[in-house]
Design an enzyme around this catalytic site. Sequence first.
Site, PDB file in Angstrom:
ATOM      1  N   ARG A 198       0.812  -1.237   0.000  1.00 21.68           N
ATOM      2  CA  ARG A 198       0.000   0.000   0.000  1.00 21.68           C
ATOM      3  C   ARG A 198       0.837   1.275   0.000  1.00 21.68           C
ATOM      4  O   ARG A 198       0.394   2.338   0.417  1.00 21.68           O
ATOM      5  CB  ARG A 198      -0.982   0.029   1.170  1.00 21.68           C
ATOM      6  CG  ARG A 198      -1.947  -1.117   1.145  1.00 21.68           C
ATOM      7  CD  ARG A 198      -3.201  -0.815   1.954  1.00 21.68           C
ATOM      8  NE  ARG A 198      -4.089  -1.954   1.903  1.00 21.68           N
ATOM      9  CZ  ARG A 198      -4.098  -2.931   2.810  1.00 21.68           C
ATOM     10  NH1 ARG A 198      -3.295  -2.852   3.849  1.00 21.68           N
ATOM     11  NH2 ARG A 198      -4.909  -3.946   2.688  1.00 21.68           N
ATOM     12  N   GLU A 215       9.387  18.398 -25.441  1.00 24.08           N
ATOM     13  CA  GLU A 215       8.660  18.728 -24.204  1.00 24.08           C
ATOM     14  C   GLU A 215       9.049  20.113 -23.695  1.00 24.08           C
ATOM     15  O   GLU A 215       8.227  20.804 -23.111  1.00 24.08           O
ATOM     16  CB  GLU A 215       8.917  17.668 -23.111  1.00 24.08           C
ATOM     17  CG  GLU A 215       8.355  16.291 -23.408  1.00 24.08           C
ATOM     18  CD  GLU A 215       6.836  16.150 -23.158  1.00 24.08           C
ATOM     19  OE1 GLU A 215       6.188  17.127 -22.756  1.00 24.08           O
ATOM     20  OE2 GLU A 215       6.326  15.043 -23.398  1.00 24.08           O
ATOM     21  N   LYS A 246       6.715  22.855 -14.186  1.00 22.98           N
ATOM     22  CA  LYS A 246       6.035  21.583 -13.870  1.00 22.98           C
ATOM     23  C   LYS A 246       5.790  21.461 -12.362  1.00 22.98           C
ATOM     24  O   LYS A 246       4.744  20.965 -11.934  1.00 22.98           O
ATOM     25  CB  LYS A 246       6.858  20.401 -14.388  1.00 22.98           C
ATOM     26  CG  LYS A 246       6.285  19.062 -13.963  1.00 22.98           C
ATOM     27  CD  LYS A 246       5.820  18.179 -15.062  1.00 22.98           C
ATOM     28  CE  LYS A 246       4.976  17.030 -14.516  1.00 22.98           C
ATOM     29  NZ  LYS A 246       5.054  15.840 -15.308  1.00 22.98           N
ATOM     30  N   GLU A 280      -7.219  17.620 -11.845  1.00 24.11           N
ATOM     31  CA  GLU A 280      -8.682  17.715 -11.682  1.00 24.11           C
ATOM     32  C   GLU A 280      -9.214  19.119 -11.951  1.00 24.11           C
ATOM     33  O   GLU A 280     -10.416  19.338 -11.930  1.00 24.11           O
ATOM     34  CB  GLU A 280      -9.066  17.335 -10.236  1.00 24.11           C
ATOM     35  CG  GLU A 280      -8.817  15.891  -9.900  1.00 24.11           C
ATOM     36  CD  GLU A 280      -8.791  15.593  -8.401  1.00 24.11           C
ATOM     37  OE1 GLU A 280      -9.072  14.446  -8.041  1.00 24.11           O
ATOM     38  OE2 GLU A 280      -8.468  16.491  -7.591  1.00 24.11           O
ATOM     39  N   ARG A 287      -3.311  21.167 -14.727  1.00 23.10           N
ATOM     40  CA  ARG A 287      -2.276  20.199 -15.122  1.00 23.10           C
ATOM     41  C   ARG A 287      -2.513  19.673 -16.535  1.00 23.10           C
ATOM     42  O   ARG A 287      -1.568  19.321 -17.239  1.00 23.10           O
ATOM     43  CB  ARG A 287      -2.233  19.048 -14.104  1.00 23.10           C
ATOM     44  CG  ARG A 287      -1.089  18.096 -14.356  1.00 23.10           C
ATOM     45  CD  ARG A 287      -0.768  17.228 -13.163  1.00 23.10           C
ATOM     46  NE  ARG A 287       0.350  16.354 -13.501  1.00 23.10           N
ATOM     47  CZ  ARG A 287       1.037  15.643 -12.625  1.00 23.10           C
ATOM     48  NH1 ARG A 287       0.736  15.693 -11.362  1.00 23.10           N
ATOM     49  NH2 ARG A 287       2.042  14.885 -13.019  1.00 23.10           N
ATOM     50  N   ASN A 298      -0.651  18.483 -21.298  1.00 22.71           N
ATOM     51  CA  ASN A 298      -0.972  17.521 -22.351  1.00 22.71           C
ATOM     52  C   ASN A 298      -1.087  18.148 -23.721  1.00 22.71           C
ATOM     53  O   ASN A 298      -1.539  17.497 -24.667  1.00 22.71           O
ATOM     54  CB  ASN A 298      -2.271  16.789 -22.006  1.00 22.71           C
ATOM     55  CG  ASN A 298      -2.004  15.688 -21.014  1.00 22.71           C
ATOM     56  OD1 ASN A 298      -1.121  14.865 -21.207  1.00 22.71           O
ATOM     57  ND2 ASN A 298      -2.728  15.698 -19.925  1.00 22.71           N
ATOM     58  N   HIS A 355      -0.444  16.098 -26.767  1.00 22.63           N
ATOM     59  CA  HIS A 355      -0.445  14.687 -26.398  1.00 22.63           C
ATOM     60  C   HIS A 355      -1.690  13.936 -26.880  1.00 22.63           C
ATOM     61  O   HIS A 355      -1.643  12.717 -27.001  1.00 22.63           O
ATOM     62  CB  HIS A 355      -0.289  14.526 -24.884  1.00 22.63           C
ATOM     63  CG  HIS A 355       1.117  14.800 -24.418  1.00 22.63           C
ATOM     64  ND1 HIS A 355       1.735  16.024 -24.590  1.00 22.63           N
ATOM     65  CD2 HIS A 355       2.034  14.013 -23.801  1.00 22.63           C
ATOM     66  CE1 HIS A 355       2.956  15.970 -24.088  1.00 22.63           C
ATOM     67  NE2 HIS A 355       3.171  14.765 -23.611  1.00 22.63           N
ATOM     68  N   HIS A 394       8.570   9.457 -28.362  1.00 21.71           N
ATOM     69  CA  HIS A 394       7.477  10.212 -27.737  1.00 21.71           C
ATOM     70  C   HIS A 394       7.532  11.692 -28.151  1.00 21.71           C
ATOM     71  O   HIS A 394       6.533  12.278 -28.542  1.00 21.71           O
ATOM     72  CB  HIS A 394       7.566  10.061 -26.212  1.00 21.71           C
ATOM     73  CG  HIS A 394       6.532  10.850 -25.474  1.00 21.71           C
ATOM     74  ND1 HIS A 394       5.186  10.572 -25.587  1.00 21.71           N
ATOM     75  CD2 HIS A 394       6.631  11.926 -24.658  1.00 21.71           C
ATOM     76  CE1 HIS A 394       4.505  11.438 -24.850  1.00 21.71           C
ATOM     77  NE2 HIS A 394       5.360  12.271 -24.277  1.00 21.71           N
TER      78      HIS A 394
HETATM   79  N1  GLY Z   1       3.147  14.536 -18.350  1.00 20.84           N
HETATM   80  C1  GLY Z   1       1.947  15.186 -18.012  1.00 20.84           C
HETATM   81  C2  GLY Z   1       1.747  15.343 -16.547  1.00 20.84           C
HETATM   82  O1  GLY Z   1       2.628  15.056 -15.776  1.00 20.84           O
HETATM   83  O2  GLY Z   1       0.694  15.750 -16.136  1.00 20.84           O
END
Ligand code: GLY
Length: 369
Positions: free
Chosen positions: A128, A192, A234, A245, A249, A253, A256, A273
């Site tokens: 867990r 990226e 980031k 959510e 974030r 993408n 992507h 990628h």
């Molecule tokens: N690579 C996208 C993220 O970390 O949300």
Amino acid sequence: MLKTIKVKLNTPADRSYSIVIGRGIMKDAGKTLKKLGAGRDLFLITDSNVNRLYGKTALKSFRSGGFENTGKFVINAGEAGKSLDSFLKIQGALYDFDRSGDRQVVVVTLGGGVPGDLGGFIAGTYKRGISFIQIPTTLLGFVDCGLGGKTAVNFREAKNSIGIFWQPKLVYMDLDTLKTLPPREIKSGLAETLKYGVICAPTLFDYLEFNSDRLLALDMASYEKIIPVCVKIKADITSADERDEKDIRIMLNFGHTAGHAIEAATGYRKYTHGEAISLGMLIAGGISKELGLFRDADLFRLENLIDNLGLPVKLTGCKVSSVLEAMKHDKKFKSGVNRFILPVKIGACKVADNIPEKVIAKAIKSRMV
Ligand code: GLY
């Protein structure tokens, strides 16, 4: 150079962690990890390429830093290793290693996205959840997948479809590992970095435009400039929307939705990628232009920079229909409604839902001529 950037995570409990960025610091990793007190025994997960290059130095450093009990699992290098099969094998090796069974093991991942994502998933699910530390060694790892706590394995045709959020206790980056990275992987990581430029950092985009030759020649001073900028973006985005959510974030993408579909439609073999998301960024730019949201001149700048960084601007080896089909497995699709991150200028993007399929198809097709 030695820099520390914080990912601040305060709810439900304080899980904030540091990202240490330096050069030539692999040999000191053990001391830093030990000081953190994240575990008594250390289990290293790496791949066969990285093990050959840095496995010995890393283990020596862990031992001299004070970890008396160390174990290691080496995955075959390549995306195929990011599977449920590897997951089970490594869980078995970790179980055997953890003889005391008291959850005092810290998992350390060393390498790119495969050991990082897979190792994080293992640490987050073993008993867990136990501590983990990431030591990325690729440009993609430094600027994206090596931080932020998204862990996963691939399943059937969908990338990263089984996984959890599990944050590391520390991310430790020795930028000198870039020197052993194949040029194609450097370019893949540069895709990226330019993504950050488009979503929120126009000055980074300018820097990449003016310094593409230096970056391709692996001028380390240029990487010392751009990597901390990307890491900070980031880190802040992860702090603001850890679990993806709040429509914050999701901006990461950009490129992507189509990019992942291109990887799937070409069997994960034709494009790296970063190459696939370069095409994905151009497709998103094309959709945005078609919808009247993105200027021709900005799409031209984006295409030029992608090209100057040695990344593809033309899509070959698959049909429009197979890219559209693969897109339906995208995690951002909800109840059959598509979701794209569209650029509105260099330095700003927005989320757009339910884009007509013919607009998407046209943007894909325009990359094929
Ligand atoms: N690579 C996208 C993220 O970390 O949300």
